[in-house]
Design a protein around this motif. Structure first.
Motif, PDB file in Angstrom:
ATOM      1  N   TYR A   1       0.859  -1.185   0.000  1.00 12.44           N
ATOM      2  CA  TYR A   1       0.000   0.000   0.000  1.00 12.44           C
ATOM      3  C   TYR A   1       0.889   1.228   0.000  1.00 12.44           C
ATOM      4  N   ASN A   2       0.792   2.022  -1.056  1.00 12.59           N
ATOM      5  CA  ASN A   2       1.581   3.254  -1.145  1.00 12.59           C
ATOM      6  C   ASN A   2       0.670   4.460  -1.374  1.00 12.59           C
ATOM      7  N   GLY A   3      -0.548   4.303  -0.920  1.00 13.41           N
ATOM      8  CA  GLY A   3      -1.604   5.269  -1.186  1.00 13.41           C
ATOM      9  C   GLY A   3      -2.642   4.610  -2.064  1.00 13.41           C
ATOM     10  N   SER A   4      -2.205   3.610  -2.771  1.00  7.28           N
ATOM     11  CA  SER A   4      -3.075   2.742  -3.564  1.00  7.28           C
ATOM     12  C   SER A   4      -2.677   1.295  -3.297  1.00  7.28           C
ATOM     13  N   ASN A   5      -3.590   0.369  -3.548  1.00 11.16           N
ATOM     14  CA  ASN A   5      -3.299  -1.057  -3.390  1.00 11.16           C
ATOM     15  C   ASN A   5      -2.690  -1.596  -4.685  1.00 11.16           C
ATOM     16  N   ILE A   6      -1.402  -1.945  -4.631  1.00 11.99           N
ATOM     17  CA  ILE A   6      -0.709  -2.483  -5.795  1.00 11.99           C
ATOM     18  C   ILE A   6       0.124  -3.683  -5.342  1.00 11.99           C
ATOM     19  N   THR A   7       0.911  -4.248  -6.256  1.00 10.41           N
ATOM     20  CA  THR A   7       1.831  -5.337  -5.904  1.00 10.41           C
ATOM     21  C   THR A   7       3.254  -4.950  -6.283  1.00 10.41           C
ATOM     22  N   GLU A   8       4.205  -5.567  -5.589  1.00 10.58           N
ATOM     23  CA  GLU A   8       5.613  -5.442  -5.930  1.00 10.58           C
ATOM     24  C   GLU A   8       6.202  -6.843  -6.024  1.00 10.58           C
ATOM     25  N   THR A   9       7.364  -6.933  -6.622  1.00  9.85           N
ATOM     26  CA  THR A   9       8.039  -8.235  -6.785  1.00  9.85           C
ATOM     27  C   THR A   9       9.496  -8.106  -6.399  1.00  9.85           C
ATOM     28  N   ILE A  10       9.995  -9.126  -5.711  1.00 11.86           N
ATOM     29  CA  ILE A  10      11.411  -9.211  -5.366  1.00 11.86           C
ATOM     30  C   ILE A  10      11.908 -10.594  -5.772  1.00 11.86           C
ATOM     31  N   THR A  11      13.120 -10.686  -6.298  1.00 11.06           N
ATOM     32  CA  THR A  11      13.699 -11.975  -6.705  1.00 11.06           C
ATOM     33  C   THR A  11      14.886 -12.292  -5.810  1.00 11.06           C
ATOM     34  N   LEU A  12      14.841 -13.483  -5.214  1.00  9.64           N
ATOM     35  CA  LEU A  12      15.914 -13.955  -4.331  1.00  9.64           C
ATOM     36  C   LEU A  12      16.487 -15.242  -4.901  1.00  9.64           C
ATOM     37  N   ILE A  13      17.760 -15.480  -4.635  1.00 12.26           N
ATOM     38  CA  ILE A  13      18.438 -16.686  -5.100  1.00 12.26           C
ATOM     39  C   ILE A  13      19.278 -17.255  -3.963  1.00 12.26           C
ATOM     40  N   LYS A  14      19.383 -18.581  -3.918  1.00 10.83           N
ATOM     41  CA  LYS A  14      20.206 -19.220  -2.877  1.00 10.83           C
ATOM     42  C   LYS A  14      21.643 -19.276  -3.374  1.00 10.83           C
ATOM     43  N   ASN A  15      22.558 -18.685  -2.598  1.00 14.36           N
ATOM     44  CA  ASN A  15      23.955 -18.617  -3.036  1.00 14.36           C
ATOM     45  C   ASN A  15      24.742 -19.837  -2.590  1.00 14.36           C
TER      46      ASN A  15
END
Length: 572
Positions: free
Chosen positions: A547-561
């Motif tokens: 929520y940044n003033g509106s309801n949206i989505t974000e994405t993050i990419t993680l990898i196992k090192n």
């Protein structure tokens, strides 16, 4: 809408063309298939796809690495104009056999399990070692173990052909004796005759025969029997062992393993004195050593039984003769016991000062099923015949799994659901051994196929299809709870807001604000919960509500090192 317009355009063309409708439909489909500029699709390889890259469709690729190399060629052929940014989830067959882990027991291993003699005296001791060494074993794991074991004596009879070989090899050294041996298929033991064979000469002859016929395993004792003539026909024997160079007289102890026939004898002799133990021994060819069980054999009873067996099999044993006797046991699982005995008068007693026993390096395969290590069930020629096979092989895996499943049902009619067994069998040839894990499910023994369907995502990057193991994951309600439980003390306001609204507040300056670093920390906590056993290199593309003033989505990419930690993945 672009695809819809294309269809109408093609259909419109049909009104003014003489092309058959089927051809027009095929062209329409091709245009539609090749206009995907970005996004996701799925594709399952067909038989002609495997053939195009030189792979047998029934076996599939021989490894994931081979699939990663060749599947891009298939995708280029199937989707020649797909654009960069496109991902295709591809399904294909991979030959994924159970391959035993090879391991040799070291001196340090023996010491670690307090084994001072440096060899295992029984199968149960080998099983104990496997429990220690492979503590995290999973159902169906297989180990090909090389270790030192007590060498049970093997009998060998010198044949008429062997006497011919003796003449061929020793004819120049002992012409008269060798000629006589070949002519009469015996050793002349009449001292003073030209054809006389002394003990040392016989030992030379035994070396000629055994070096030709055996694998020459160091430490393995053989009781070699041969015909003699000392005025009348007879037989003698000599116990020898291979010292790494030649066969020499063995130490003064005889290794003996109780046979099925011996257990039948025990069942007969002790039927009145120990009815239930005797019946069990004869039926199952082992001693039941479960204390308190009606069929229980204690050490005193076992010694009595061994006296009967040794007296029957070694009638001419002299006072002081020593034996290392091994026998099958059952303690809830199959095992092996051993007793060292010496002949004193007319009976055999426990030998408190046994001479060092003969040992031999041996290799056996063990499988972990249920909660214990046991040797796999290896099908015999008789088993194949019972299953309707003209030869001791199966032509294909489907046939093998079906027939072996029926065989296991007959072998274990009272097995509980969930029981498992590993079976070794021949596929295509007698040298092609496969190990397959079978599990009892809903009354059927089902084998795990070694040709399995695998799925791998490929992404088109710079015009090339490359393997992409990214797992796309969207947070659910329970995931927010997992994160909250771990971070509620550290970030009370952000966590409280997240739990209330099932999203992350991204308004900078707000008390409930989640920074990039906090979000990364939260997603690492989540992955450690949902994917604790993920392999190095595994990527997760995680989508979450914000929520940044509106309801949206974000994405993050993680990898196992390589260190086994989840870190943010950044494209090069």
């Amino acid at each position: 809408m672009k695809k819809v317009y294309l269809i109408f355009a093609l259909l419109g063309t049909a009104l003014f063309s003489c092309e058959p409708m089927d051809d027009l439909q095929a062209e329409a489909n091709e245009v539609i298939d090749n206009t995907l500029t970005a996004g996701e699709a799925s594709y399952t390889l067909a038989e002609e796809d495997y053939e195009a890259v030189g792979i047998d469709a029934t076996e599939g690729f021989n490894s994931y690495e081979q699939a990663q190399t060749l599947v891009p060629d298939v995708l280029n052929n199937a989707f020649p104009v797909y654009q960069n940014g496109t991902s295709i989830i591809t399904s294909f067959n991979v030959y994924d056999p159970i391959v035993p882990t090879e391991y040799s027991v070291t001196e340090e291993d023996y010491a670690a399990v307090e084994n001072e003699v440096g060899y295992f005296v029984s199968t149960s001791k080998v099983q104990d070692f496997l429990e220690y060494k492979f503590e995290g074993a999973e159902n169906g794991d297989i180990v090909e173990l090389t270790y030192n074991a007590v060498a049970n004596e093997i009998t060998f009879d010198i044949s008429a052909e062997d006497f011919d070989l003796i003449e061929e090899e020793l004819g120049d050294t002992y012409p008269d004796a060798a000629s006589s041996a070949a002519n009469y298929s015996n050793f002349d033991r009449r001292e003073g005759t030209d054809a006389y064979w002394s003990n040392d000469m016989i030992l030379e002859a035994i070396n000629v025969v055994l070096l030709e016929n055996l694998e020459n395993v160091e430490g393995q004792p053989y009781n070699v029997s041969y015909a003699i003539f000392d005025g009348s026909a007879g037989t003698e024997s000599m116990t020898v062992e291979f010292n790494g160079n030649k066969y020499v007289p063995a130490a003064g102890v005889t290794s003996y393993e109780i046979t099925d026939a011996d257990f039948d004898l025990i069942g007969e002799r002790f039927a009145d004195e120990y009815p239930e133990p005797a019946s069990s021994a004869a039926n199952y060819n082992n001693f039941d050593i479960r204390n308190g069980n009606p069929a229980y054999w204690n050490e005193v009873m076992i010694l009595e039984a061994l006296n009967v067996v040794l007296s029957e099999n070694f009638e001419d044993a002299e006072e002081g003769a020593m034996f290392e006797v091994s026998y099958a046991t059952y303690s809830g699982s199959s095992g092996t016991g051993m007793i060292s005995v010496i002949k004193e008068g007319d009976e055999y007693i426990i030998n408190t000062n046994p001479v060092p026993v003969a040992t031999v390096e041996t290799t056996n395969v063990f499988a972990y099923t249920g909660d214990s290590w046991n040797m796999p069930i290896t099908l015999t020629s008789e088993n194949y015949t019972e299953m309707g096979q003209s030869e001791p092989i199966f032509d294909d895996e489907e046939e093998a799994l079906y027939k072996i499943g029926i065989y296991l049902g007959r072998l274990y009619p009272y097995a509980l659901s969930g029981s498992s067994a590993v079976v070794a069998y021949n596929l295509d040839s007698e040298e092609s051994i496969r190990y397959t894990l079978f599990t009892l499910q809903d009354g059927e023994w089902l084998g795990v196929p070694q040709v399995i369907e695998a799925t791998l995502q490929f992404a088109k990057t710079d015009g090339v299809w490359v393997p992409d193991n990214t797992i796309k994951y969207s947070l659910t309600g329970s995931d927010y709870g997992t994160i909250a439980a771990a971070l509620e003390d550290e970030y009370p306001d952000p966590v409280s807001s997240m739990e209330n609204y099932s999203n992350f507040d991204r308004r900078n300056g707000n008390a409930a604000y989640w920074s990039d670093e906090m979000l990364e920390e939260a997603m690492i906590i989540l992955l450690n919960s949902i994917a604790p056993n993920a392999e190095v290199g595994q990527k997760y593309e995680i989508t979450y509500d914000v929520y940044n003033g509106s309801n949206i989505t974000e994405t993050i990419t993680l990898i196992k090192n390589d260190a086994g930690n989840w870190v943010r993945f950044v494209e090069d």
